[in-house]
Design an enzyme around this catalytic site. Structure first.
Site, PDB file in Angstrom:
ATOM      1  N   ASP A 166     -10.330  -6.037   1.678  1.00 31.95           N
ATOM      2  CA  ASP A 166      -9.972  -5.906   3.085  1.00 31.95           C
ATOM      3  C   ASP A 166     -10.849  -4.884   3.818  1.00 31.95           C
ATOM      4  O   ASP A 166     -10.343  -3.933   4.398  1.00 31.95           O
ATOM      5  CB  ASP A 166      -8.483  -5.503   3.134  1.00 31.95           C
ATOM      6  CG  ASP A 166      -7.943  -5.351   4.538  1.00 31.95           C
ATOM      7  OD1 ASP A 166      -8.359  -6.111   5.423  1.00 31.95           O
ATOM      8  OD2 ASP A 166      -7.086  -4.460   4.749  1.00 31.95           O
ATOM      9  N   GLU A 417      -6.258  -2.162  -7.312  1.00 35.42           N
ATOM     10  CA  GLU A 417      -5.375  -3.329  -7.322  1.00 35.42           C
ATOM     11  C   GLU A 417      -5.888  -4.492  -8.152  1.00 35.42           C
ATOM     12  O   GLU A 417      -5.926  -5.635  -7.690  1.00 35.42           O
ATOM     13  CB  GLU A 417      -5.100  -3.787  -5.883  1.00 35.42           C
ATOM     14  CG  GLU A 417      -4.429  -2.724  -5.054  1.00 35.42           C
ATOM     15  CD  GLU A 417      -3.932  -3.239  -3.713  1.00 35.42           C
ATOM     16  OE1 GLU A 417      -4.441  -4.259  -3.237  1.00 35.42           O
ATOM     17  OE2 GLU A 417      -3.020  -2.612  -3.160  1.00 35.42           O
ATOM     18  N   TYR A 473       3.695  -1.465   0.081  1.00 38.07           N
ATOM     19  CA  TYR A 473       3.841  -1.786   1.508  1.00 38.07           C
ATOM     20  C   TYR A 473       5.220  -2.336   1.851  1.00 38.07           C
ATOM     21  O   TYR A 473       5.343  -3.138   2.755  1.00 38.07           O
ATOM     22  CB  TYR A 473       2.717  -2.757   1.917  1.00 38.07           C
ATOM     23  CG  TYR A 473       1.369  -2.062   1.940  1.00 38.07           C
ATOM     24  CD1 TYR A 473       0.972  -1.324   3.051  1.00 38.07           C
ATOM     25  CD2 TYR A 473       0.524  -2.105   0.841  1.00 38.07           C
ATOM     26  CE1 TYR A 473      -0.242  -0.644   3.059  1.00 38.07           C
ATOM     27  CE2 TYR A 473      -0.695  -1.436   0.845  1.00 38.07           C
ATOM     28  CZ  TYR A 473      -1.075  -0.710   1.954  1.00 38.07           C
ATOM     29  OH  TYR A 473      -2.272  -0.042   1.969  1.00 38.07           O
ATOM     30  N   GLU A 511      -1.498   4.367  -1.703  1.00 40.38           N
ATOM     31  CA  GLU A 511      -1.496   3.654  -0.412  1.00 40.38           C
ATOM     32  C   GLU A 511      -0.058   3.403   0.012  1.00 40.38           C
ATOM     33  O   GLU A 511       0.761   2.971  -0.792  1.00 40.38           O
ATOM     34  CB  GLU A 511      -2.204   2.293  -0.517  1.00 40.38           C
ATOM     35  CG  GLU A 511      -3.704   2.383  -0.637  1.00 40.38           C
ATOM     36  CD  GLU A 511      -4.412   1.015  -0.592  1.00 40.38           C
ATOM     37  OE1 GLU A 511      -3.834   0.047  -0.063  1.00 40.38           O
ATOM     38  OE2 GLU A 511      -5.528   0.937  -1.117  1.00 40.38           O
TER      39      GLU A 511
HETATM   40  C1  GCB Z   1      -4.325  -2.759   0.011  1.00 38.69           C
HETATM   41  C2  GCB Z   1      -5.769  -2.566  -0.241  1.00 38.69           C
HETATM   42  C3  GCB Z   1      -6.500  -2.062   0.979  1.00 38.69           C
HETATM   43  C4  GCB Z   1      -5.995  -2.776   2.225  1.00 38.69           C
HETATM   44  C5  GCB Z   1      -4.529  -2.459   2.373  1.00 38.69           C
HETATM   45  C6  GCB Z   1      -3.905  -3.131   3.602  1.00 38.69           C
HETATM   46  O1  GCB Z   1      -3.517  -2.824  -0.862  1.00 38.69           O
HETATM   47  O2  GCB Z   1      -6.028  -1.740  -1.335  1.00 38.69           O
HETATM   48  O3  GCB Z   1      -7.864  -2.275   0.811  1.00 38.69           O
HETATM   49  O4  GCB Z   1      -6.705  -2.417   3.363  1.00 38.69           O
HETATM   50  O5  GCB Z   1      -3.842  -2.909   1.258  1.00 38.69           O
HETATM   51  O6  GCB Z   1      -3.909  -2.549   4.665  1.00 38.69           O
HETATM   52  O7  GCB Z   1      -3.430  -4.254   3.453  1.00 38.69           O
END
Ligand code: GCB
Length: 605
Positions: A166, A417, A473, A511
């Site tokens: 991403d 990941e 997330y 993250e």
């Molecule tokens: C992740 C990735 C990262 C993305 C992020 C997102 O898990 O490691 O590269 O930018 O999520 O914002 O979805």
């Protein structure tokens, strides 16, 4: 012998000339350049700044999205006074692969866009006269190289990169290119590791050289006073009353390495080095034996116009913002960063989790889509896997060789990941972890960041990590908005699961974040609003604070950054706490309050 990746420095016996500036540049969509003699001279070049990414200078979309071969050309002159030296051209980063031609001769190839390589040129140059330097780069993504992706061809014949990650696939001569002149007998590398005893620091060192003359090491403190000296290619230097390097309280000794022959200095190299130990014990991450709590960000090297190009002004701004907000650490997501960033982190006392460019190791065209659909796949069973592993191991070698002496580097993140939900990941990552551990003289903790679907009941690789890093997330891709109360339940449930699966291991969040439009306010909040970003962070922090084994929080992301186009992204990823031009969103003030309140020793017993 391995190539020397030492940072290029002018010293008493070494010379460095920056070759940066406007170079000639040309796309080669048919890959016909070599056959057509572009190795001698580019036929129809435009000008292009080096270092930089090429993508965001140009005003047409085909150029920005260009995927394939592209060429750079410049000239350099080597003074005749350097005839007795070994002349090289050092590329700090050429993404993602490069072939180098000097005066028409192919003299080197390098795979991997984020680590340096040096091309020896003494035998092919003309002294005191212009020499042609031509570099053929390629930015195609493949499943057997890192970062991982594929390259497709559109109906109109144009190639297009499809990252499995991403962030925008910026490429080119991203970092400085320098001409280096070293003595024939020179220092190629050194390593240091520490043992602390009372007020004393024992520095175990080893110096590699190309010859057999005597090596000396002299250590100076920050006042320039000599505090220790030793001779021999390896040994132990004892520093009495050593002042240790600490989190946000850096102290750097200057180590001067010399090769001498009688009274003559043959080569000299010097480096600023912080003395500290790093260790994982139980659920603690220990710096100099004391538990430390990580506060900070996953970052990117990303800025307007220069893309992923070396941008010292932005580096400076980022460190000032990290200091302002009370951060003490960051992760170099998703590739090794410019060497100058580690130098600044050494100087400012930031803790760095140093990441290899092993990103996109999952069966999907976009990793966050896979994270959301949770389908079981088997990335490490592909026929490309053996070659991918080979490239991955080489990248780790180059990363550790380059960064091993930085005090700031407290852990190696060997992949972002990866798909660890299938058994095939186990033998793959056993090799990756064993390799990294065999290379680091300081035996720093090794980790990988865990994908959201790799829950405690599904992840096959958690035991390999010394620190377990979670990318989660809940509240964004899953259970977002009004469902955030359920997100909290899921998050707590998962952490209870980890506590059972890996008791006695430190965990951190590498993250967690929510996309946020810097213009959007809404009361009560909606997803994408500034208010929601803050509520999301507050929820996570409530959870972190109730689990003792969570030893760090790194928000995704420090700043908004460019990605490819798609329905999931509005001109980039907007999870930044700062905008892409490095101004604060509302959540920055909330984080500042929290992080200024939490000490670096938060949760230490
Ligand atoms: C992740 C990735 C990262 C993305 C992020 C997102 O898990 O490691 O590269 O930018 O999520 O914002 O979805």
């Amino acid at each position: 012998m391995n190539q020397s990746l030492l940072y290029p420095r002018t010293t008493a016996r070494r010379r460095v000339v920056d070759l940066g500036g406007l170079w000639k540049f040309q796309f080669d969509p048919e890959s016909s350049g070599e056959a057509e003699g572009w190795t001698q001279k580019l036929p129809a070049p435009v000008s292009m700044p080096v270092p930089s990414s090429f993508a965001d200078f140009l005003t047409d979309k085909d150029s920005r999205e260009y995927t394939g071969d592209f060429w750079y050309e410049t000239e350099f002159v080597v003074p005749g006074e350097w005839r007795d030296k070994e002349i090289g051209i050092r590329f700090a980063a050429a993404a993602h692969r490069a072939l180098v031609f000097v005066n028409g001769l192919k003299i080197a190839a390098h795979e991997g866009g984020f680590t340096p390589f040096v091309v020896p040129v003494s035998d092919v140059i003309t002294w005191d006269a212009p020499n042609t330097l031509i570099v053929k780069c390629n930015n195609e993504l493949r499943e057997d190289c890192i970062p991982v992706g594929i390259t497709t061809t559109l109906q109109n014949g144009k190639k297009m990169a499809k990252p499995y990650f991403d962030f925008f696939n910026y490429a080119g001569l991203l970092r400085p290119v320098t001409l280096t002149a070293l003595p024939k007998e020179h220092i190629t590398d050194f390593m240091v590791q520490y043992e602390l005893s009372g007020n004393k620091a024992m520095v175990h060192y080893n110096v590699e050289t190309t010859g057999s003359n005597r090596v000396t090491v002299t250590v100076f403190d920050e006042e320039g006073k000599q505090v220790a000296a030793k001779s021999g290619k390896d040994g132990v230097i004892t520093i009495d009353n050593a002042r240790l390097w600490n989190v946000r309280d850096a102290y750097l000794y200057q180590f001067v390495f010399r090769i001498t022959d009688g009274g003559t200095v043959i080569d000299e190299y010097s480096e600023y080095i912080g003395i500290r130990t790093v260790e994982v014990r139980g659920t603690d991450i220990l710096l100099n034996g004391k538990s430390v709590y990580l506060k900070g960000f996953g970052k990117h090297e990303d800025s307007d116009t220069t893309g992923r190009g070396y941008n010292p002004a932005m580096i400076k701004r980022d460190f000032e913002l990290m200091k302002w907000i009370g951060a003490n650490s960051f992760r170099t997501a998703h590739y090794p960063y410019s060497e100058e960033i580690y130098q600044m982190a050494d100087r400012e006392g930031f803790l760095v989790i140093d990441e290899a460019a092993a990103v996109g190791m999952m069966t999907s065209t976009l990793n966050f889509v896979a994270a959301a659909n949770g389908k079981p796949t088997a990335f490490f069973r592909k026929e490309t896997t053996p070659q991918l592993l080979q490239n991955h191991l080489t990248a780790i070698e180059e990363l550790i060789r380059r960064d091993k002496s930085h005090a700031c580097v407290i852990a190696w993140c060997l992949a972002n990941e990866p798909e660890t939900t299938d058994e095939s990941a186990v033998p793959y990552f056993e090799k990756v972890f064993a390799h990294a551990r065999s290379l680091d003289p300081q035996q720093r903790p090794c980790t990988f960041t865990s994908l959201m679907t790799a829950t405690p009941d599904k992840c096959k690789c958690a035991e390999l990590a010394d620190i377990m890093c979670l990318n989660r997330y809940y509240g964004w891709y899953v259970k977002g908005g009004y469902e955030i109360s359920d997100a909290e339940v899921f998050l707590r449930g998962e952490l209870e699961g980890w506590k059972k699966r890996c008791p006695g291991k430190p965990f951190m969040f590498s993250e967690y974040g929510a996309d946020t439009d810097a213009e959007l306010h809404k009361l009560p909040s909606v997803m994408w609003s500034q208010e929601y970003q803050e509520e999301y962070l507050e929820m996570y922090h409530r959870v972190f604070d109730s689990f003792d084994f969570i030893k760090g929080e790194q928000v995704w992301n420090f700043a908004d950054f460019q990605t490819g186009e798609g329905i999931m992204r509005v001109n980039g990823n907007h999870k930044g706490i700062f905008t892409r031009d490095r101004q604060p969103k509302a959540a920055a003030f909330y984080l500042k309050k929290r992080w200024e309140r939490l000490g670096n020793d938060f949760k230490s017993k």
